[in-house]
Motif scaffolding. Structure first.
Motif, PDB file in Angstrom:
ATOM      1  N   GLY A 148       7.910  22.323 -16.582  1.00  0.00           N
ATOM      2  CA  GLY A 148       7.107  21.078 -17.078  1.00  0.00           C
ATOM      3  C   GLY A 148       5.819  21.254 -17.001  1.00  0.00           C
ATOM      4  N   ASP A 149       5.195  21.800 -16.247  1.00  0.00           N
ATOM      5  CA  ASP A 149       4.035  22.412 -16.039  1.00  0.00           C
ATOM      6  C   ASP A 149       3.273  23.129 -17.222  1.00  0.00           C
ATOM      7  N   LEU A 150       4.088  23.799 -18.008  1.00  0.00           N
ATOM      8  CA  LEU A 150       3.686  24.414 -19.352  1.00  0.00           C
ATOM      9  C   LEU A 150       3.210  23.523 -20.271  1.00  0.00           C
ATOM     10  N   TYR A 175      -1.310  47.139  -3.637  1.00  0.00           N
ATOM     11  CA  TYR A 175      -0.289  48.169  -4.389  1.00  0.00           C
ATOM     12  C   TYR A 175      -1.384  48.992  -5.355  1.00  0.00           C
ATOM     13  N   GLY A 176      -2.476  48.545  -5.478  1.00  0.00           N
ATOM     14  CA  GLY A 176      -3.304  49.433  -6.211  1.00  0.00           C
ATOM     15  C   GLY A 176      -3.169  49.083  -7.966  1.00  0.00           C
ATOM     16  N   ALA A 177      -2.389  48.054  -8.225  1.00  0.00           N
ATOM     17  CA  ALA A 177      -2.238  47.697  -9.457  1.00  0.00           C
ATOM     18  C   ALA A 177      -3.156  46.895 -10.029  1.00  0.00           C
ATOM     19  N   ALA A 178      -3.176  46.613 -11.541  1.00  0.00           N
ATOM     20  CA  ALA A 178      -4.021  46.046 -12.323  1.00  0.00           C
ATOM     21  C   ALA A 178      -3.975  44.502 -11.996  1.00  0.00           C
ATOM     22  N   ALA A 179      -5.058  43.743 -11.890  1.00  0.00           N
ATOM     23  CA  ALA A 179      -5.266  42.087 -11.805  1.00  0.00           C
ATOM     24  C   ALA A 179      -5.102  41.396 -12.989  1.00  0.00           C
ATOM     25  N   PHE A 180      -4.716  40.290 -13.059  1.00  0.00           N
ATOM     26  CA  PHE A 180      -4.381  39.527 -14.008  1.00  0.00           C
ATOM     27  C   PHE A 180      -5.755  38.771 -14.494  1.00  0.00           C
ATOM     28  N   GLU A 181      -5.752  38.166 -15.700  1.00  0.00           N
ATOM     29  CA  GLU A 181      -6.978  37.333 -16.018  1.00  0.00           C
ATOM     30  C   GLU A 181      -6.473  36.203 -16.233  1.00  0.00           C
ATOM     31  N   ILE A 182      -7.320  34.961 -15.889  1.00  0.00           N
ATOM     32  CA  ILE A 182      -6.946  33.708 -16.047  1.00  0.00           C
ATOM     33  C   ILE A 182      -6.656  33.229 -17.372  1.00  0.00           C
ATOM     34  N   GLU A 183      -7.732  33.760 -18.225  1.00  0.00           N
ATOM     35  CA  GLU A 183      -7.898  33.027 -19.549  1.00  0.00           C
ATOM     36  C   GLU A 183      -6.648  33.479 -20.405  1.00  0.00           C
ATOM     37  N   GLY A 184      -6.296  34.678 -20.167  1.00  0.00           N
ATOM     38  CA  GLY A 184      -5.443  35.312 -21.102  1.00  0.00           C
ATOM     39  C   GLY A 184      -4.098  34.728 -20.859  1.00  0.00           C
ATOM     40  N   LEU A 185      -3.881  34.802 -19.671  1.00  0.00           N
ATOM     41  CA  LEU A 185      -2.388  34.178 -19.022  1.00  0.00           C
ATOM     42  C   LEU A 185      -2.368  32.915 -19.288  1.00  0.00           C
ATOM     43  N   HIS A 186      -3.252  31.844 -19.444  1.00  0.00           N
ATOM     44  CA  HIS A 186      -3.342  30.244 -19.538  1.00  0.00           C
ATOM     45  C   HIS A 186      -3.146  30.052 -20.891  1.00  0.00           C
ATOM     46  N   SER A 187      -3.792  30.866 -21.912  1.00  0.00           N
ATOM     47  CA  SER A 187      -3.516  30.547 -23.367  1.00  0.00           C
ATOM     48  C   SER A 187      -2.128  31.078 -23.713  1.00  0.00           C
ATOM     49  N   GLU A 188      -1.879  32.083 -23.136  1.00  0.00           N
ATOM     50  CA  GLU A 188      -0.191  32.484 -23.305  1.00  0.00           C
ATOM     51  C   GLU A 188       0.963  31.417 -23.067  1.00  0.00           C
ATOM     52  N   ALA A 189       0.454  31.046 -21.757  1.00  0.00           N
ATOM     53  CA  ALA A 189       1.514  29.946 -21.283  1.00  0.00           C
ATOM     54  C   ALA A 189       1.367  28.625 -21.904  1.00  0.00           C
ATOM     55  N   ILE A 190       0.286  28.411 -22.570  1.00  0.00           N
ATOM     56  CA  ILE A 190       0.105  27.098 -23.455  1.00  0.00           C
ATOM     57  C   ILE A 190       1.040  27.390 -24.464  1.00  0.00           C
ATOM     58  N   GLN A 191       1.119  28.715 -25.037  1.00  0.00           N
ATOM     59  CA  GLN A 191       1.787  28.922 -26.412  1.00  0.00           C
ATOM     60  C   GLN A 191       3.441  28.666 -25.886  1.00  0.00           C
ATOM     61  N   TRP A 192       3.567  29.275 -24.760  1.00  0.00           N
ATOM     62  CA  TRP A 192       5.148  29.024 -24.426  1.00  0.00           C
ATOM     63  C   TRP A 192       5.573  27.552 -24.482  1.00  0.00           C
ATOM     64  N   ILE A 200      12.540  21.283 -23.253  1.00  0.00           N
ATOM     65  CA  ILE A 200      12.274  21.183 -21.995  1.00  0.00           C
ATOM     66  C   ILE A 200      12.583  19.777 -21.796  1.00  0.00           C
ATOM     67  N   ALA A 201      13.450  19.410 -20.636  1.00  0.00           N
ATOM     68  CA  ALA A 201      13.967  18.187 -20.558  1.00  0.00           C
ATOM     69  C   ALA A 201      14.535  17.821 -18.899  1.00  0.00           C
ATOM     70  N   ASP A 202      14.743  16.634 -18.764  1.00  0.00           N
ATOM     71  CA  ASP A 202      15.432  16.128 -17.396  1.00  0.00           C
ATOM     72  C   ASP A 202      16.854  16.489 -17.278  1.00  0.00           C
ATOM     73  N   THR A 203      17.249  17.904 -17.164  1.00  0.00           N
ATOM     74  CA  THR A 203      18.574  18.436 -17.427  1.00  0.00           C
ATOM     75  C   THR A 203      19.377  17.847 -16.325  1.00  0.00           C
ATOM     76  N   THR A 204      18.925  17.311 -14.935  1.00  0.00           N
ATOM     77  CA  THR A 204      20.060  16.740 -14.244  1.00  0.00           C
ATOM     78  C   THR A 204      20.538  15.419 -14.989  1.00  0.00           C
ATOM     79  N   LEU A 205      19.611  14.605 -15.259  1.00  0.00           N
ATOM     80  CA  LEU A 205      20.072  13.372 -16.044  1.00  0.00           C
ATOM     81  C   LEU A 205      21.019  13.646 -17.144  1.00  0.00           C
ATOM     82  N   LEU A 206      20.688  14.502 -17.948  1.00  0.00           N
ATOM     83  CA  LEU A 206      21.676  14.888 -19.141  1.00  0.00           C
ATOM     84  C   LEU A 206      23.089  15.175 -18.351  1.00  0.00           C
TER      85      LEU A 206
END
Ligand code: IMP
Length: 435
Positions: A148-150, A175-192, A200-206
């Motif tokens: 729902g947050d998407l 872990y010495g791994a790469a970091a994530f950058e907020i802008e890219g992740l935010h716009s990708e998540a908005i597209q999702w 996306i629904a209240d499936t318990t109600l259904l």
């Protein structure tokens, strides 16, 4: 008010997709209640093979509303591509509904899963590296992002900002791994969110409205009882509750609204990843099970570890899930083995017991106690009834029924939909070939 739960009685990969497919005509909703795209359900319909990871296998039937319940963790990019794959093959996903309360698997969860597994080296769980554990971890510590947050860009930005402050620090500094950058992740998540908004629904109600209207609902488990976070071989488990009880919290249904639990069982044992498997076979019988049974993971392609059927965890699983009936799969794979063994107890530290040890370390020391049964040479794939199965196969089945106290009502003797023998009514002699 019929609701049926289908759950795995072993370490997953028991063939639950086939059980759902078989009951599909009689149900109007199929609800996934836990797990994520770590699962792989293979359904064979005629010449077509469908491999599904997230979408409930009920999607293959136009009259069914497939539901992803609040207990599932969803990788939205994977969901969108699975829906596209289905649409390309002419299967509509219009009716698919995803709970707004289901948690999102973010790319940083996937990165953390991989980094932890690599760092653990010999102590690795052998996860599917799909981000399942880290996503459920955030859910439990109330740091997760829900489907729902998407749909709420500002809320999403503040949740992602808080999450990244912690995840990036761990990824980079531990872990010495790469970091994530907020802008890219935010716009990708908005597209999702945009792509998935109609779903996306209240499936318990259904689910509750469906039950109130007298509809028949199927709750479909992923993985299996012995991978259950609380009841499996911890820590070599998944991070959710595949047991039938998980269907209540994860599917949005009360315990007394469930009236049938079908436990799905494979005629031998398999396991993917690390952890004890007391009946494991490293010989030519194990090779037979892998090659004839095509025991390679649907999700990761990993070769599954194979062994004899183990009734010790099976008795535990039958009780824990309150299984009302059992579907026995892949009985045909045992054809041609001169003798068959079934584990009926363990010898641990000099003592014999048929109780399932709660501790994986005890299980590591368990030596299986076997009963030996004659095998059969006949190809079972052409069988049209349980009565038509060789005596030795029926004896094998009877042993399972006696030891678990649960009737086997469905027997699968091949991958096709019509290679399934159904016994009408528990214990009934009326047996016919499935339509
Ligand atoms: P995870 O669920 O990816 O965290 O993996 C934890 C354990 O569960 C590993 O041993 C995996 O191999 C196993 N596992 C997860 N999903 C499945 C499945 O669908 N079938 C069989 N094993 C699974």
């Amino acid at each position: 008010m019929p609701a049926t739960v289908i759950c795995g009685l072993q370490w997953g990969d028991e063939g639950k997709g086939k059980a759902t497919d078989l009951l599909a005509d009689r149900v109007s909703m199929v609800v996934r209640y836990q797990g994520g795209d770590n699962a792989g359900h293979t359904v064979v319909i005629g010449d077509e093979v469908f491999k599904l990871h997230l979408v409930p296998s009920g999607v293959l039937h136009p009259h069914i509303t497939p539901i992803i319940g609040p207990g599932v963790v969803v990788n939205p990019a994977k969901l969108i591509s699975e829906m596209a794959m289905l649409n390309e093959r002419g299967i509509s996903t219009d009716k698919l509904r995803v709970s707004g309360a289901a948690h999102v698997i973010m790319p940083y969860h996937v990165a953390l899963d991989g980094a932890r597994e690599s760092a653990a080296a010999d102590g690795a769980i052998g996860t599917t590296k799909r981000g399942i554990g880290p996503a459920y971890g955030d859910r439990a510590s109330r740091a997760g992002i829900r489907m729902g947050d998407l749909l709420e860009p500002e809320l999403l930005r503040s949740r992602l900002t808080a999450a990244l402050a912690e995840k990036n620090a761990v990824l980079q500094h531990v872990y010495g791994a790469a970091a994530f950058e907020i802008e890219g992740l935010h716009s990708e998540a908005i597209q999702w969110g945009k792509a998935l908004r109609p779903h996306i629904a209240d499936t318990t109600l259904l689910v509750q409205n469906g039950l109130a209207a007298g509809e028949h609902i199927l709750l479909e488990g992923a993985q299996g009882t012995l991978l259950d976070l609380d009841h499996g071989t911890y820590p070599y488990v998944t991070s959710s509750n595949p047991v039938a009880g998980g269907a209540t919290t994860g599917g949005g249904i009360g315990p007394l609204q469930i009236d049938q639990v079908i436990g799905v069982l494979k005629a031998y044992s398999t396991r993917v990843g690390s952890g004890p498997l007391p009946t494991e076979l490293d010989d030519e019988v194990g090779e037979h099970l892998v090659s004839v049974g095509k025991e390679f993971g649907t999700t990761t392609g990993r070769r599954r570890r194979c062994g004899w059927l183990d009734l010790v965890p099976l008795r535990h699983a039958a009780r824990l899930n309150s299984a009302t009936s059992v579907m026995l799969n892949k009985l045909d794979i045992l054809s041609g083995l001169p003798e068959l063994k079934i584990c009926v107890a363990y010898r641990v530290d000099g003592r014999e017991s048929d109780d399932w040890p709660m501790d994986a370390a005890v299980l590591e020391r368990a030596e299986p106690v076997y009963e030996i049964f004659p095998g059969w040479t006949e190809d079972l794939r052409a069988a049209t009834s349980v009565e038509g199965l060789p005596d030795a196969a029926r004896r094998y089945m009877a042993t399972i029924e006696q030891r678990t106290g649960v009737p086997i009502t469905i027997v699968s003797v091949g991958p096709e939909r019509n290679q399934t023998l159904v016994r009408r009514g528990a214990g009934s002699a009326a047996v016919h070939r499935a339509a």
